[in-house]
Write a protein that holds these residues in place. Structure first.
Motif, mmCIF file in Angstrom:
data_model
loop_
_atom_site.group_PDB
_atom_site.id
_atom_site.type_symbol
_atom_site.label_atom_id
_atom_site.label_comp_id
_atom_site.label_asym_id
_atom_site.label_seq_id
_atom_site.Cartn_x
_atom_site.Cartn_y
_atom_site.Cartn_z
ATOM 1 N N SER A 39 0.867 -1.184 0.000
ATOM 2 C CA SER A 39 0.000 0.000 0.000
ATOM 3 C C SER A 39 0.898 1.226 0.000
ATOM 4 C CB SER A 39 -0.868 0.031 1.266
ATOM 5 O OG SER A 39 -1.751 -1.046 1.283
ATOM 6 N N GLY A 75 5.179 3.732 2.109
ATOM 7 C CA GLY A 75 4.133 2.732 2.035
ATOM 8 C C GLY A 75 4.294 1.669 3.098
ATOM 9 N N HIS A 108 1.299 5.134 0.535
ATOM 10 C CA HIS A 108 0.581 6.176 1.271
ATOM 11 C C HIS A 108 0.949 7.570 0.792
ATOM 12 C CE1 HIS A 108 -0.747 3.055 3.968
ATOM 13 N NE2 HIS A 108 0.504 2.653 4.072
ATOM 14 N N THR A 109 2.203 7.723 0.351
ATOM 15 C CA THR A 109 2.671 9.033 -0.092
ATOM 16 C C THR A 109 3.493 8.867 -1.354
ATOM 17 O OG1 THR A 109 2.861 9.691 2.229
ATOM 18 C CG2 THR A 109 3.907 11.119 0.617
#
Length: 131
Positions: free
Chosen positions: A62, A78, A64-65
């Motif tokens: 995943s 992530g 995230h940024t």
């Protein structure tokens, strides 16, 4: 006549000195305009990079940024369930012609509901012609 010319010269020098801050600000704004023009020339670069990341990032990860700065530095933050997934992502990015100097900058293990999760930070640089 020389005295009047000296007064005119002094007045012009004072006016020129008073314009220095405005000239400096104008040069700064011109650099910003040039940067914007360069970015507009690469208007879809961020979307292209994002699309490529979407295509290559495995489901186990995943992100995230996702940040690309003015110097074409890229930063990805992530999580994954295994450090090997983050390392695999770096390896995948190394194969891309859009990225250079990819590096797993940091990783940290933490527990979320009795499950280990790896937080990672990958940094790199966009290829000059890759976007």
């Amino acid at each position: 006549a020389i005295t009047s010319q000296r007064r005119v010269l002094a007045a012009l020098e004072a006016e020129a000195a008073s314009l220095q801050p405005l000239a400096a600000e104008t040069r700064r704004q011109m650099r910003q305009v040039q940067l914007v023009r360069e970015r507009l020339g690469q208007a879809h670069t961020g979307l292209v990079i994002f699309n490529e990341l979407y295509a290559v990032v495995p489901q186990e990860i995943s992100l995230h940024t996702f940040v690309v700065d003015e110097d074409s530095q890229i930063s990805l933050h992530g999580t994954s369930h295994a450090l090997s997934d983050a390392v695999k992502l770096v390896t995948t990015l190394e194969k891309s012609p859009r990225f250079e100097r990819k590096d797993l900058r940091s990783s940290k293990v933490r527990k979320v509901r009795q499950t280990e999760v790896i937080d990672f930070h990958i940094v790199g640089r966009l290829e000059a012609g890759g976007g």
